[in-house]
Design a protein around this motif. Structure first.
Motif, short mmCIF file in Angstrom:
data_model
loop_
_atom_site.label_atom_id
_atom_site.label_comp_id
_atom_site.label_asym_id
_atom_site.label_seq_id
_atom_site.Cartn_x
_atom_site.Cartn_y
_atom_site.Cartn_z
N TYR A 91 0.84 -1.20 0.00
CA TYR A 91 0.00 0.00 0.00
C TYR A 91 0.88 1.25 0.00
CZ TYR A 91 -2.41 3.93 2.12
OH TYR A 91 -2.87 5.18 2.40
N GLN A 92 1.95 1.25 0.77
CA GLN A 92 2.80 2.43 0.91
C GLN A 92 3.83 2.49 -0.22
OE1 GLN A 92 3.93 1.59 5.04
NE2 GLN A 92 2.86 3.47 5.62
N SER A 93 3.77 3.56 -0.98
CA SER A 93 4.60 3.67 -2.18
C SER A 93 6.09 3.73 -1.87
CB SER A 93 4.19 4.90 -2.99
OG SER A 93 4.24 6.07 -2.21
N GLN A 96 7.73 0.35 -2.35
CA GLN A 96 7.58 -0.36 -3.60
C GLN A 96 8.92 -0.42 -4.33
OE1 GLN A 96 4.41 1.33 -5.94
NE2 GLN A 96 2.98 1.35 -4.22
N SER A 122 2.71 9.88 -10.38
CA SER A 122 2.13 8.74 -9.69
C SER A 122 2.21 8.91 -8.18
CB SER A 122 2.86 7.46 -10.11
OG SER A 122 2.40 6.34 -9.40
N LEU A 123 3.34 9.41 -7.70
CA LEU A 123 3.52 9.62 -6.26
C LEU A 123 2.57 10.70 -5.74
CD1 LEU A 123 7.41 9.42 -6.02
CD2 LEU A 123 5.76 7.69 -5.28
N SER A 125 -0.32 11.38 -6.93
CA SER A 125 -1.64 10.74 -6.88
C SER A 125 -1.77 9.88 -5.63
CB SER A 125 -1.85 9.89 -8.13
OG SER A 125 -3.09 9.21 -8.09
N ASP A 126 -0.70 9.15 -5.30
CA ASP A 126 -0.72 8.32 -4.09
C ASP A 126 -0.91 9.17 -2.84
OD1 ASP A 126 -0.34 6.06 -5.59
OD2 ASP A 126 1.83 5.97 -5.26
N TYR A 129 -4.63 11.45 -3.35
CA TYR A 129 -5.85 10.67 -3.58
C TYR A 129 -5.84 9.36 -2.80
CZ TYR A 129 -6.69 13.97 -7.36
OH TYR A 129 -6.89 15.14 -8.08
N GLY A 130 -4.66 8.79 -2.62
CA GLY A 130 -4.56 7.55 -1.85
C GLY A 130 -4.23 7.78 -0.39
N ASP A 132 -1.51 8.43 0.98
CA ASP A 132 -0.28 7.71 1.31
C ASP A 132 0.79 8.73 1.68
OD1 ASP A 132 1.95 6.14 1.51
OD2 ASP A 132 2.02 5.60 -0.62
#
Length: 278
Positions: A91-93, A96, A122-123, A125-126, A129-130, A132
């Motif tokens: 879940y946590q970028s 990854q 992408s980060l 957005s995480d 929106y996520g 994170d």
């Protein structure tokens, strides 16, 4: 012995079992000296493009286990590695493997700009929106952002992320699982707030905004606690009412039946002279 190992095992096994000699120490890993870099690179080039498993292992190896020389040489010979995709299990970028590889490659100046900008999008957005927050205190990952993006990040976190987290707290409170401890419903939020506290260190405006959201979390936990206790009281009351109205079972058997008709006398055996006497 190590050369025989590198030649004999599958390329995918190398990704999880091997570490280059001049990087981090990993327990039980097979340490490969620089003299075997050429053989190691040859085997790495055999790794198939597999979204489900091997791409993630390859990203992790290049990010954490490969020496700088091996990483530079591999990327030079295989620049399309940055185009590979992987199945995300985290879940946590920040944790990854692909994010870690991009960050390391960028720090070495070998990440093409197009991939850097795509990863930053992408980060973002995480984060927004996520919800994170895992990368906010990871300097190597944050280095992927441009100076202008980094300057704007604290304000965006305060104005966009914190209100979104507050909404999420309210949503969790409404949908809380009353079977577990009230605060356990908010574990993910609590983790995010811990990272935000560190992120806003030295920023008074950000710290004040963080404190407001932290207070909202405490209120939400108390609300869930009150609902849990009310539900437990209701359940206990229902159990008491059920026990009160259920008829008690009698342990004695049914009463014996009575009859006004006397029981028949038992028949007696007849003598062989009875008929003669009659």
């Amino acid at each position: 012995m190590r050369e025989l190992y590198l030649r004999g095992v599958k390329a995918e096994t190398i990704l999880s079992d091997v570490v280059c000699e001049d990087v981090i120490s990993i327990q039980d890993a097979v340490i490969v000296p620089a003299t075997l870099n050429e053989l190691l690179l040859k085997r790495l080039l055999e790794v198939k493009d597999d979204v489900e498993q091997t791409n993630g292992l390859l990203f992790s190896f290049l990010a954490r286990r490969a020496s700088e020389t091996v990483l530079r040489t591999f990327v030079g010979a295989h620049p399309d590695v940055f185009e590979r995709r992987m199945k995300v299990y985290y879940y946590q970028s920040a944790y990854q493997p692909k994010v870690q590889l991009y960050a390391r490659a960028h720090s070495l100046g070998i990440l093409p700009e197009e991939f850097r900008s795509t990863m930053v999008a992408s980060l973002e957005s995480d984060i927004f929106y996520g919800l994170d927050t895992s990368i906010l205190n990871e300097e190597e990952v944050l280095s992927l952002f441009t100076p202008k993006q980094l300057m704007a990040l604290p304000r965006r976190v305060k104005d966009e992320l914190l209100p979104a987290i507050e909404e999420r707290i309210e949503q969790i409170a409404e949908e809380a699982d009353l079977e577990i401890e009230p605060r356990d419903n908010f574990d993910q939020i609590s983790s995010s707030l811990s990272e935000l506290e560190a992120f806003f260190e030295g920023d008074d405006d950000g710290a004040n905004a963080y404190e407001n959201v932290s207070a909202c979390l405490d209120v939400a936990v108390d609300q869930v606690k009150d609902r849990k206790e009310a539900e437990e009281r209701r359940a206990a009351r229902d159990d008491w009412n059920w026990e009160e109205y259920v008829p008690s079972k009698s342990t004695s058997g049914p009463p014996a039946r009575t009859s006004s008709v006397p029981p028949a006398s038992p028949s007696l055996p007849r003598s062989m002279f009875s008929d003669v006497a009659e």
